[in-house]
Design a protein around this motif. Structure first.
Motif, PDB file in Angstrom:
ATOM      1  N   UNK A  38       0.517   7.253   5.475  1.00 21.43           N
ATOM      2  CA  UNK A  38       0.881   5.858   5.742  1.00 21.43           C
ATOM      3  C   UNK A  38       1.913   5.353   4.748  1.00 21.43           C
ATOM      4  N   UNK A  39       1.719   5.735   3.511  1.00 20.82           N
ATOM      5  CA  UNK A  39       2.638   5.262   2.469  1.00 20.82           C
ATOM      6  C   UNK A  39       4.055   5.746   2.775  1.00 20.82           C
ATOM      7  N   UNK A  40       4.188   7.019   3.125  1.00 18.90           N
ATOM      8  CA  UNK A  40       5.523   7.560   3.422  1.00 18.90           C
ATOM      9  C   UNK A  40       6.112   6.924   4.679  1.00 18.90           C
ATOM     10  N   UNK A  41       5.251   6.681   5.669  1.00 16.83           N
ATOM     11  CA  UNK A  41       5.736   6.059   6.904  1.00 16.83           C
ATOM     12  C   UNK A  41       6.258   4.651   6.615  1.00 16.83           C
ATOM     13  N   UNK A  42       5.530   3.909   5.778  1.00 19.70           N
ATOM     14  CA  UNK A  42       5.973   2.560   5.421  1.00 19.70           C
ATOM     15  C   UNK A  42       7.314   2.611   4.688  1.00 19.70           C
TER      16      UNK A  42
ATOM     17  N   UNK B 129      16.337  -7.458   5.789  1.00 19.36           N
ATOM     18  CA  UNK B 129      15.671  -7.674   4.498  1.00 19.36           C
ATOM     19  C   UNK B 129      14.417  -6.810   4.383  1.00 19.36           C
ATOM     20  N   UNK B 130      14.080  -6.422   3.162  1.00 20.04           N
ATOM     21  CA  UNK B 130      12.811  -5.748   2.943  1.00 20.04           C
ATOM     22  C   UNK B 130      12.313  -6.077   1.550  1.00 20.04           C
ATOM     23  N   UNK B 131      11.202  -6.793   1.495  1.00 19.82           N
ATOM     24  CA  UNK B 131      10.617  -7.127   0.194  1.00 19.82           C
ATOM     25  C   UNK B 131      10.211  -5.858  -0.539  1.00 19.82           C
ATOM     26  N   UNK B 132       9.723  -4.883   0.221  1.00 17.13           N
ATOM     27  CA  UNK B 132       9.270  -3.638  -0.401  1.00 17.13           C
ATOM     28  C   UNK B 132      10.432  -2.921  -1.095  1.00 17.13           C
ATOM     29  N   UNK B 133      11.527  -2.765  -0.362  1.00 16.77           N
ATOM     30  CA  UNK B 133      12.670  -2.069  -0.953  1.00 16.77           C
ATOM     31  C   UNK B 133      13.223  -2.835  -2.155  1.00 16.77           C
TER      32      UNK B 133
ATOM     33  N   UNK C 155     -12.607  10.851  -7.976  1.00 17.62           N
ATOM     34  CA  UNK C 155     -13.606   9.789  -8.003  1.00 17.62           C
ATOM     35  C   UNK C 155     -13.563   8.836  -9.190  1.00 17.62           C
ATOM     36  N   UNK C 156     -12.529   8.915 -10.012  1.00 13.25           N
ATOM     37  CA  UNK C 156     -12.522   8.065 -11.215  1.00 13.25           C
ATOM     38  C   UNK C 156     -11.816   6.729 -11.010  1.00 13.25           C
ATOM     39  N   UNK C 157     -11.276   6.510  -9.844  1.00 14.12           N
ATOM     40  CA  UNK C 157     -10.541   5.274  -9.528  1.00 14.12           C
ATOM     41  C   UNK C 157      -9.433   4.982 -10.549  1.00 14.12           C
ATOM     42  N   UNK C 158      -8.369   5.792 -10.538  1.00 10.76           N
ATOM     43  CA  UNK C 158      -7.276   5.629 -11.511  1.00 10.76           C
ATOM     44  C   UNK C 158      -6.552   4.303 -11.370  1.00 10.76           C
ATOM     45  N   UNK C 159      -5.976   3.864 -12.458  1.00  7.06           N
ATOM     46  CA  UNK C 159      -5.129   2.664 -12.429  1.00  7.06           C
ATOM     47  C   UNK C 159      -3.655   2.970 -12.661  1.00  7.06           C
ATOM     48  N   UNK C 160      -3.300   4.224 -12.503  1.00  7.30           N
ATOM     49  CA  UNK C 160      -1.891   4.600 -12.397  1.00  7.30           C
ATOM     50  C   UNK C 160      -1.687   5.001 -10.941  1.00  7.30           C
ATOM     51  N   UNK C 161      -0.669   4.444 -10.337  1.00  6.64           N
ATOM     52  CA  UNK C 161      -0.429   4.653  -8.905  1.00  6.64           C
ATOM     53  C   UNK C 161       0.952   5.252  -8.703  1.00  6.64           C
ATOM     54  N   UNK C 162       1.098   6.035  -7.660  1.00  4.83           N
ATOM     55  CA  UNK C 162       2.369   6.711  -7.406  1.00  4.83           C
ATOM     56  C   UNK C 162       2.949   6.350  -6.051  1.00  4.83           C
TER      57      UNK C 162
ATOM     58  N   UNK D   4       0.805  -1.228   0.000  1.00  6.67           N
ATOM     59  CA  UNK D   4       0.000   0.000   0.000  1.00  6.67           C
ATOM     60  C   UNK D   4       0.841   1.283   0.000  1.00  6.67           C
ATOM     61  N   UNK D   5       1.970   1.229  -0.708  1.00  8.01           N
ATOM     62  CA  UNK D   5       2.787   2.446  -0.824  1.00  8.01           C
ATOM     63  C   UNK D   5       2.522   3.175  -2.140  1.00  8.01           C
ATOM     64  N   UNK D   6       1.762   2.544  -3.031  1.00 11.76           N
ATOM     65  CA  UNK D   6       1.469   3.197  -4.311  1.00 11.76           C
ATOM     66  C   UNK D   6       0.007   3.601  -4.316  1.00 11.76           C
ATOM     67  N   UNK D   7      -0.220   4.899  -4.489  1.00 10.36           N
ATOM     68  CA  UNK D   7      -1.571   5.449  -4.330  1.00 10.36           C
ATOM     69  C   UNK D   7      -1.903   6.362  -5.512  1.00 10.36           C
ATOM     70  N   UNK D   8      -3.190   6.503  -5.820  1.00 12.40           N
ATOM     71  CA  UNK D   8      -3.545   7.284  -7.009  1.00 12.40           C
ATOM     72  C   UNK D   8      -3.451   8.794  -6.787  1.00 12.40           C
TER      73      UNK D   8
END
Lengths: 915, 322
Positions: free
Chosen positions: B287-291, B304-308, B244-251, B234-238
């Motif tokens: 939350x994304x930045x904290x993670x 180890x970090x799977x995310x990184x 309200x368009x529910x984008x499928x590109x995430x940042x 959950x680090x990539x967010x629109x």
């Protein structure tokens, strides 16, 4: 395209009048899906339209190409040809990963590479030989045939050569072709004629003398993979996010891996924004920061005693009385000058150092010697007198003592707490790298900043696999001398050549203040000019006088030279005939008498291996279906045909071999063509032949052929590519493993990393060790002016490309702090006049909060043609030379490819006003 | 219905415009598209491209209705694709290289400008393509049912057999990623390079991205980077979820170096104000930045970090599962 505004407004109005329909069925019909089924299919018409377009851009034949301008990138691209033209390019992105825990290098490339195809067929492409039909620079041309062009040039060459005027002929290949195949044509032609060429890196100001003092060479650096591994990465006067686009990902992937990335720059640039910490520094004060960092390292005892004992000249003995090294010649009659001494703590006496130039033991091994780092010792000299000696380390400590961070803050603007904190992190890092860019030596004290950074690394033992200085790694090409230098040529100093040809002392004298210079540099204008004169006459920097016949191959000296308008006049007034070989109209070709159209990337054969951030050799092979545009020719063919015409003219006139007594050879005009095409036992008439020859001479390519290269568009060089360490196939490259691991001497007089220089002029001005100095830019104009690199060009290449200009402001713009702009009544987008005593230029203002209030800057290498009245970004930059770069005849600090100076372009002050 | 999605890591973005260039030569250097940037990279804070696009009342309101929307004026807000007087420069009839119309705006006019007061200046890059939304406002607004969302990959396309150039899609799209093609009188937009995808090639902007910031894959593919970054970590967010368009590109949102206090000492405060990031990416950005920070901390300690590892992307090819 023509966007017709009125037409669009008409269409907009019609759309506005239409009733907006809102499909009632557009609801959440199943989990997370809103779009009704009837709207989930697309007509074949639409699908086929885009699919066919894709097919068109993939071409009917393909080739490969890197972009061989003066770029540290070097990337494998595939090129796509359709109907004889290149339609698109795309990175190959096929490099193998070197180790599972290191990211791969794909897809190396950048925005310039991605748009080169669009510049091949642009309106600024030169398609035919052209002769000047108006005044120089007026750009009135007459199209002429190749024969006409070559015959006119040949007449001039024969006329001058037959009188022995070789020194007045310049054949210079510039930074537009820094690759062995294309470059070789101009080098070979010039070499056969005994013509002058400049040290190209020095002419443009891309030398690293600060590194040469320390290591004896300046091709020092890592592969970019090492940035990923480093624990501490100091980006000092370099903006890799903008200038190392193909490699920069390793920095930020390294940050995710846990490294600390610190950026030092006056402005908040794109690299600063991605760093762990940005240190804003007052322009030109970096030498103070280097000294304060070393101060903190020494004060806190963070230095590595064992490393500096073995790898540096810090334990070398210095005579207290005169500050000179203790040499063998001090101790015995007829003793060696380049043999030096330690004080051995084990033996409690002095011992000769091994590995210096004067030693016949080529090793840094200390054995059971324990050189003292500190102390004053009494010894007897050759006359039996007792003299006191101390160590270089003591001298360094004494110098460093002058620069506590608390004191240097007033110059640098940096809080002392930051200096101590970063010094600790830097010193304690397992692997630390300091990257410095070509900007550093564009300042008057750049040598000190670089030498000072080398000292920081030496004190903390960051060398070999523990990191080091990363400036300019280059892979070994092998011996190509037979190709480019078949006969002795006239290799001139670059920076002094430009200085003398351009009479740059005029702007130097007008811009700088004698009192300020004397106070900050310890030398006044007259003194500095005297030393420059001495450098040319006595210190071994070759200068051959102004040319009367000038060939420039892809060189844009009229863009990169300081004091632009003055320099243009000074150079061109004495030139009878100026021939420019180029693929486009630029600041220099526009001033020429005859333009010869050449190929560019994609249209040629080439291999590029030398830029050392990447480890792969990339190949240039044109797509088989490509048709050359207009009447362009390869540089090899141009030079070959020139030789043919010269030979014919010479024979017609009964001229044969002409003595060149200064270089102890003859210039054989009557066989020039045969001499040109005969390379060893091969006859070479085209670039494919040159490429084959070159590849066969490169040990690093391990016998690879063109056919092998065609498989992937790149080759993987072997270990031999590394010059100071092996290039291991499975781990990043760091410099100086041969020295650190194998104990081979460095390339300095001392055989070690050198931080003490007892040359007379250096000693007189207080540069025996690294030190800190204030900028000398004059105070009478309020703003420091500097010109960093842009992401939209490699120097001037691609700067006039419309696709790039559309992503900027369409014309040159200068960066100004909003508060300064407000004071001057300047709004964003206004045109301003930037001026000083040297000249003026007119540019758009771009308000930028990341720019400090004491500086304005513009990205360098816009073409002069993009400015009002042709007054470019260098028209306000005075000629200036730093005293640190005009010393020769001192061991490794003698004229050679690593020891030549720079055009200093960022030691300038300007003012601005609204137009 | 499956959905292809893209994650763009703003911490790795170099702002180099290689994506823009790749897209330009792949699709928009011809045929009435010259002024369009299906892919653009803008500096934030900034006006963006087209100028001020986020200020139009567009997208969905809280009640599930389309907002009124507006059409940005061409050329003022998109920027004119200047032609240059190369020929005149070459033959000496022009003294200076100049654009053929007044240059007062371009797609990247405020590049690197950002905001803040020196030395606490700040900016970051925001690359943008069509978001290929789950609830596309453009599709809903089209009176001719010409906008389609494909069953197999969720790519949103303007069907040129049906488009009559009503331009309702341009009004409705809050990201202003649909463009009017004056040569054909119809609208066009980013097609997520579907013809490349069908040949197994990633979209040009993604494959050619040298910052290696773009991960492409299906949202439901649990092995893929996209799933890991969007769903698992959950680090990539629109961008602008409030549209309200529910984008499928995430940042992956941007970190920034610390600010300085008046004494020039380093503080703990990042340069980019959190309020600004929340406006752009919604409250999830915290939350994304904290993670991100906590996982970076693990790597720094050698854990180890799977995310990184996912964000580092050891193999370029593994960023794409198409």
């Amino acid at each position: 395209m023509d966007i017709n505004r009125r037409e669009f407004i008409k269409v907009s109005a019609a759309a506005g009048a239409a009733t907006m329909l809102y499909p009632a069925c557009f609801t959440q019909s199943e989990k997370g899906v809103y779009v009704p089924e009837e709207l989930r299919s697309v007509s074949d018409f639409t699908l086929d339209l885009y699919k066919n377009e894709l097919v068109g851009t993939r071409g009917s034949s393909t080739g490969y190409s890197p972009h061989c301008v003066n770029c540290k990138g070097n990337c494998a691209w595939q090129t796509f040809e359709k109907d004889g033209r290149i339609v698109r390019e795309e990175q190959v992105a096929g490099y193998p990963q070197i180790a599972p825990d290191i990211p791969d290098a794909n897809p190396r490339g950048c925005n310039k590479g991605a748009l080169h195809s669009q510049s091949l067929y642009e309106g600024d492409r030169i398609l035919y030989p052209m002769k000047r039909a108006g005044a120089r620079g007026e750009r009135k041309w007459k199209r002429i045939s190749w024969d006409e062009a070559l015959e006119e040039i040949a007449e001039k060459v024969v006329d001058m050569a037959s009188k022995g005027e070789f020194e007045k002929i310049m054949v210079h290949a510039g930074t537009g072709i820094l690759s062995p195949v294309r470059r070789s044509a101009a080098l070979r032609f010039g070499s056969l004629l005994g013509a002058v060429r400049f040290n190209v890196a020095s002419a443009v100001g891309d030398m690293f003398p600060g590194a040469t003092i320390a290591y004896g060479i300046s091709t020092v650096g890592c592969t970019s993979e090492a940035w990923y591994e480093a624990d501490y990465l100091l980006l000092w006067g370099i903006n890799p996010t903008v200038t190392r686009i193909p490699d920069a990902h390793y920095i930020y992937e390294g940050k995710y891996r846990g490294s600390r990335v610190v950026s030092i720059s006056p402005d908040y640039n794109p690299t600063a924004r991605q760093s762990s910490l940005w240190i804003p520094i007052n322009p030109g004060t970096d030498s103070f920061l280097a000294m304060s960092m070393s101060y903190a390292i020494i004060k806190e005892g963070l230095y590595d005693r064992e490393f500096i004992r073995e790898q540096t000249n810090l334990p070398f003995l210095i005579k207290v009385k005169d500050g000179r090294f203790l040499r063998e010649s001090d101790l015995m009659k007829g003793g060696e000058d380049n043999t030096f001494y330690y004080y051995d703590e084990n033996k409690e006496g002095i011992v000769k150092v091994r590995g210096s130039v004067g030693s016949n033991e080529l090793t840094l091994e200390l054995g059971d010697i324990k050189p003292a780092l500190e102390g004053i010792f009494k010894i007897k000299n050759k006359d039996g007198e007792e003299i006191e000696v101390t160590t270089v380390f003591e001298m360094i400590k004494r110098e460093v003592e002058k620069f506590p961070p608390e004191d240097t803050q007033k110059f640098t603007g940096i809080n002392p707490g930051i200096v101590y904190d970063e010094a600790r992190r830097f010193a304690k890092a397992k692997k630390a790298i300091i990257m410095q860019g070509y900007r550093v030596h564009k300042y008057f004290w750049g040598v000190l900043t670089c030498w000072g950074a080398a000292l920081m690394l030496a004190l903390t033992g960051h060398a070999g696999r523990r990191g080091g200085l990363d400036i300019d790694n280059e892979w070994g090409l092998g011996d190509l001398g037979l190709l480019g230098s078949p006969k002795p040529a006239r290799f001139g100093s670059g920076f002094l050549g430009e200085w003398m040809d351009g009479e740059m002392w005029r702007s130097f004298l007008s811009h700088y203040d004698d009192g300020e210079l004397k106070a900050k540099a310890g030398i006044d204008k007259k003194g500095l000019l005297g030393q420059i004169d001495k450098a040319v006459k006595e210190e071994g920097f070759p200068y051959f006088g102004k040319p009367r016949l000038m060939f420039l191959f892809h060189d844009n000296r009229f863009s990169h030279d300081s004091a632009q308008k003055q320099t243009e006049k000074a150079i061109l007034d004495s030139v009878d005939l100026y021939v420019n070989v180029n693929y486009r109209i630029d600041s220099s070709s526009s001033l020429s008498d005859i333009i010869l159209p050449s190929v560019t990337n994609y249209e040629s054969y080439e291999v590029r291996i030398d830029p050392g951030y990447g480890r792969f050799a990339n190949i240039m092979l044109p797509p088989p279906g490509l048709k050359l545009h207009g009447e362009v020719k390869s540089e090899w063919e141009i030079c070959m045909l020139l030789c043919k015409k010269i030979q014919e003219a010479a024979r017609r006139k009964g001229i044969g071999k002409i003595d060149d007594p200064k270089l102890k050879t003859t210039r054989n005009l009557d066989t020039l063509y045969e001499d040109f095409i005969t390379v060893g036992d091969k006859e070479i008439k085209d670039y494919k032949g040159v490429l084959e020859w070159v590849m066969g001479r490169m040990p690093a390519l391990q016998g690879a052929t063109i056919e092998k290269a065609r498989e992937k568009g790149f080759l993987v060089p072997g270990r031999a590519a590394g010059q100071t360490s092996p290039l291991y196939p499975d781990r990043p490259f760091y410099p100086f493993e041969f020295q650190v691991q194998l104990k081979q001497p460095y390339f300095t007089t001392s055989g070690r990393q050198q931080f003490y220089v007892d040359e007379e002029f250096y000693m007189k001005l207080g540069f025996a060790t690294p030190t800190g100095r204030e900028p000398v830019r004059p105070k009478r104009y309020p703003f420091a002016y500097y010109t960093p690199h842009t992401r939209y060009g490699i120097h001037t290449t691609w700067r006039m490309n419309k696709y790039h200009l559309r992503l900027q402001r369409g014309e040159p713009a200068i960066y100004i702090n909003p508060k300064i702009a407000a004071d001057k009544g300047v709004r964003d987008g206004d045109r301003v006049r930037v001026f000083n005593d040297v000249g003026e230029m007119f540019v758009m203002a771009k308000l930028h909060s990341g720019t400090p209030q004491n500086a304005i800057w513009i990205e360098h290498a816009w073409e002069n043609l993009q400015f009002k009245d042709g007054k470019g970004y260098n028209n306000v930059v005075p000629g200036v030379i730093t005293p640190l770069e005009i010393v020769g005849n001192y061991g490794h600090m003698s004229f050679n490819p690593f020891w030549d100076g720079n055009q200093i372009t960022s030691e300038t002050s300007v003012d601005i006003e609204k137009m | 219905m499956r959905q292809l999605a893209m994650v763009m890591d703003l911490n790795k973005c170099l702002g180099c415009q290689t994506c823009t260039a790749a897209c330009k030569t792949q699709w928009t250097n011809r045929a009435g598209r010259e002024y369009m940037y299906w892919n653009n990279v803008e500096t934030q804070p900034g006006s963006g491209y087209p100028k001020g696009y986020m200020n139009y009342e567009a997208g969905w309101d809280g009640k599930g209705n389309l907002k009124k929307g507006e059409i940005p004026p061409i050329p003022e807000d998109y920027g004119i694709p200047w032609e240059y007087n190369y020929k005149e420069l070459m033959d000496g009839s022009a003294k200076t290289l100049r654009p053929d119309s007044e240059n007062t705006w371009s797609a990247n006019w405020d590049e690197d400008v950002g905001d803040g007061e020196y030395p606490n200046s700040y900016f970051f890059y925001l690359p943008r393509i069509c978001n290929h939304c789950t609830k596309p406002a453009c599709l809903a607004a089209c009176p001719n049912k010409a906008i389609r969302k494909r069953e197999e990959d969720g790519i949103v396309l303007v069907d040129l057999k049906l488009c009559k150039g009503a331009m309702e899609c341009i009004k409705a799209c809050p990201y202003k990623k649909v463009y009017f093609n004056l040569d054909i009188g119809q609208t066009e937009k980013c097609i997520f390079c579907f013809p490349r995808i069908e040949k197994g090639l990633p979209p040009a902007c993604a494959k050619q991205c040298v910052g290696r910031i773009r991960h492409v894959g299906y949202l439901d593919d649990e092995e893929g980077h996209v799933y890991k970054l969007v769903k698992k970590w959950k680090v990539a967010i629109p961008l602008r979820p409030d549209f309200g368009t529910l984008p499928n590109v995430y940042y992956v949102p941007p970190l920034s170096p610390p600010k300085f206090n008046e004494k020039g000492e380093v503080t703990d405060e990042p340069r980019i104000p959190m309020e600004f990031l929340k406006r752009l990416f919604g409250k999830e950005v915290e939350n994304a930045l904290a993670t991100l920070k906590s996982e970076m901390g693990k790597k720094e300690k050698g854990e180890k970090s799977e995310l990184m590892d996912t964000l580092i992307a050891y193999k370029h090819g593994e960023m794409f599962r198409i």
